[in-house]
Design a protein around this motif. Sequence first.
Motif, PDB file in Angstrom:
ATOM      1  N   LYS A 172       5.064  12.557   6.349  1.00  0.00           N
ATOM      2  CA  LYS A 172       5.331  13.996   6.467  1.00  0.00           C
ATOM      3  C   LYS A 172       4.568  14.801   5.419  1.00  0.00           C
ATOM      4  O   LYS A 172       4.116  15.920   5.685  1.00  0.00           O
ATOM      5  N   LYS A 173       4.425  14.236   4.255  1.00  0.00           N
ATOM      6  CA  LYS A 173       3.720  14.890   3.151  1.00  0.00           C
ATOM      7  C   LYS A 173       2.206  14.752   3.271  1.00  0.00           C
ATOM      8  O   LYS A 173       1.460  15.320   2.497  1.00  0.00           O
ATOM      9  N   GLY A 174       1.752  13.933   4.237  1.00  0.00           N
ATOM     10  CA  GLY A 174       0.318  13.705   4.425  1.00  0.00           C
ATOM     11  C   GLY A 174      -0.309  12.803   3.375  1.00  0.00           C
ATOM     12  O   GLY A 174      -1.522  12.790   3.193  1.00  0.00           O
ATOM     13  N   ILE A 175       0.525  12.020   2.715  1.00  0.00           N
ATOM     14  CA  ILE A 175       0.037  11.116   1.667  1.00  0.00           C
ATOM     15  C   ILE A 175      -0.526   9.843   2.282  1.00  0.00           C
ATOM     16  O   ILE A 175      -1.474   9.275   1.760  1.00  0.00           O
ATOM     17  N   ILE A 176       0.055   9.443   3.396  1.00  0.00           N
ATOM     18  CA  ILE A 176      -0.476   8.263   4.094  1.00  0.00           C
ATOM     19  C   ILE A 176      -0.737   8.619   5.556  1.00  0.00           C
ATOM     20  O   ILE A 176      -0.264   9.587   6.062  1.00  0.00           O
ATOM     21  N   ILE A 194       8.370  -4.638  -5.931  1.00  0.00           N
ATOM     22  CA  ILE A 194       9.319  -3.965  -5.052  1.00  0.00           C
ATOM     23  C   ILE A 194       9.177  -4.420  -3.597  1.00  0.00           C
ATOM     24  O   ILE A 194      10.167  -4.527  -2.869  1.00  0.00           O
ATOM     25  N   GLU A 195       7.951  -4.697  -3.168  1.00  0.00           N
ATOM     26  CA  GLU A 195       7.671  -4.943  -1.743  1.00  0.00           C
ATOM     27  C   GLU A 195       8.493  -6.069  -1.140  1.00  0.00           C
ATOM     28  O   GLU A 195       8.757  -6.076   0.060  1.00  0.00           O
ATOM     29  N   HIS A 196       8.918  -7.009  -1.947  1.00  0.00           N
ATOM     30  CA  HIS A 196       9.643  -8.166  -1.426  1.00  0.00           C
ATOM     31  C   HIS A 196      11.139  -7.925  -1.257  1.00  0.00           C
ATOM     32  O   HIS A 196      11.784  -8.590  -0.459  1.00  0.00           O
ATOM     33  N   ASP A 197      11.680  -6.994  -2.019  1.00  0.00           N
ATOM     34  CA  ASP A 197      13.131  -6.828  -2.048  1.00  0.00           C
ATOM     35  C   ASP A 197      13.647  -5.565  -1.376  1.00  0.00           C
ATOM     36  O   ASP A 197      14.840  -5.448  -1.116  1.00  0.00           O
ATOM     37  N   LEU A 198      12.784  -4.633  -1.104  1.00  0.00           N
ATOM     38  CA  LEU A 198      13.193  -3.366  -0.511  1.00  0.00           C
ATOM     39  C   LEU A 198      13.655  -3.581   0.932  1.00  0.00           C
ATOM     40  O   LEU A 198      13.014  -4.296   1.702  1.00  0.00           O
ATOM     41  N   SER A 199      14.758  -2.951   1.301  1.00  0.00           N
ATOM     42  CA  SER A 199      15.270  -3.096   2.670  1.00  0.00           C
ATOM     43  C   SER A 199      14.312  -2.441   3.660  1.00  0.00           C
ATOM     44  O   SER A 199      13.550  -1.534   3.307  1.00  0.00           O
ATOM     45  N   ALA A 200      14.386  -2.885   4.892  1.00  0.00           N
ATOM     46  CA  ALA A 200      13.556  -2.300   5.951  1.00  0.00           C
ATOM     47  C   ALA A 200      13.892  -0.823   6.135  1.00  0.00           C
ATOM     48  O   ALA A 200      12.995   0.005   6.349  1.00  0.00           O
ATOM     49  N   ASN A 234       0.817  -1.217   0.000  1.00  0.00           N
ATOM     50  CA  ASN A 234       0.000   0.000   0.000  1.00  0.00           C
ATOM     51  C   ASN A 234       0.850   1.267   0.000  1.00  0.00           C
ATOM     52  O   ASN A 234       0.557   2.212  -0.734  1.00  0.00           O
ATOM     53  N   VAL A 235       1.882   1.294   0.817  1.00  0.00           N
ATOM     54  CA  VAL A 235       2.751   2.481   0.900  1.00  0.00           C
ATOM     55  C   VAL A 235       3.474   2.696  -0.429  1.00  0.00           C
ATOM     56  O   VAL A 235       3.517   3.816  -0.955  1.00  0.00           O
ATOM     57  N   LYS A 237      12.100   4.843   5.532  1.00  0.00           N
ATOM     58  CA  LYS A 237      12.334   6.225   5.097  1.00  0.00           C
ATOM     59  C   LYS A 237      11.268   6.679   4.096  1.00  0.00           C
ATOM     60  O   LYS A 237      10.797   7.820   4.153  1.00  0.00           O
ATOM     61  N   ILE A 238      10.862   5.798   3.203  1.00  0.00           N
ATOM     62  CA  ILE A 238       9.776   6.124   2.259  1.00  0.00           C
ATOM     63  C   ILE A 238       8.490   6.384   3.030  1.00  0.00           C
ATOM     64  O   ILE A 238       7.787   7.375   2.791  1.00  0.00           O
ATOM     65  N   LYS A 239       8.198   5.527   3.979  1.00  0.00           N
ATOM     66  CA  LYS A 239       6.980   5.665   4.780  1.00  0.00           C
ATOM     67  C   LYS A 239       6.994   6.985   5.561  1.00  0.00           C
ATOM     68  O   LYS A 239       5.999   7.715   5.574  1.00  0.00           O
ATOM     69  N   GLU A 240       8.120   7.282   6.203  1.00  0.00           N
ATOM     70  CA  GLU A 240       8.237   8.534   6.960  1.00  0.00           C
ATOM     71  C   GLU A 240       8.051   9.752   6.047  1.00  0.00           C
ATOM     72  O   GLU A 240       7.378  10.722   6.411  1.00  0.00           O
TER      73      GLU A 240
END
Length: 124
Positions: free
Chosen positions: A120-124, A102-108, A79-80, A113-116
């Motif tokens: 901050k942008k109010g997108i999620i 992407i969801e399976h290979d992206l590092s934690a 979702n993110v 950082k993407i989620k944060e």
Amino acid sequence: MRIRESAEDYLEAILVLSRQGGGVRSVDIASMLAVSKPSVSHAMKLLREDGYIAMDRYGTVTLLDKGMEIAEQVYERHNVLTKMLEGLGVSSEVARADACKIEHDLSAESFQKIKEHLEKKGII
């Protein structure tokens, strides 16, 4: 806890289907993931043996605690990442498909950082 990408896809599908209401059956999973019923049967056997799911005598699939934990993590990533790609102007259909890859290979760390950033942008 790390499992195979295909197992993550099955657990995520079970979560999504269960949230749509009603019982989750192998045929529903096969339809959602566009895979054969024998492939789903084999995957369900392995997930059941590893303690990620339970199946009742009617074939209804339920996520157990450790399966739910992984499914929720993968679903959140999906979702993110979908929102991020859509925010960049990618069409919803392509964003969903790419997020799934992407969801399976992206590092934690990168995911956090993407989620944060999106928070901050109010997108999620």
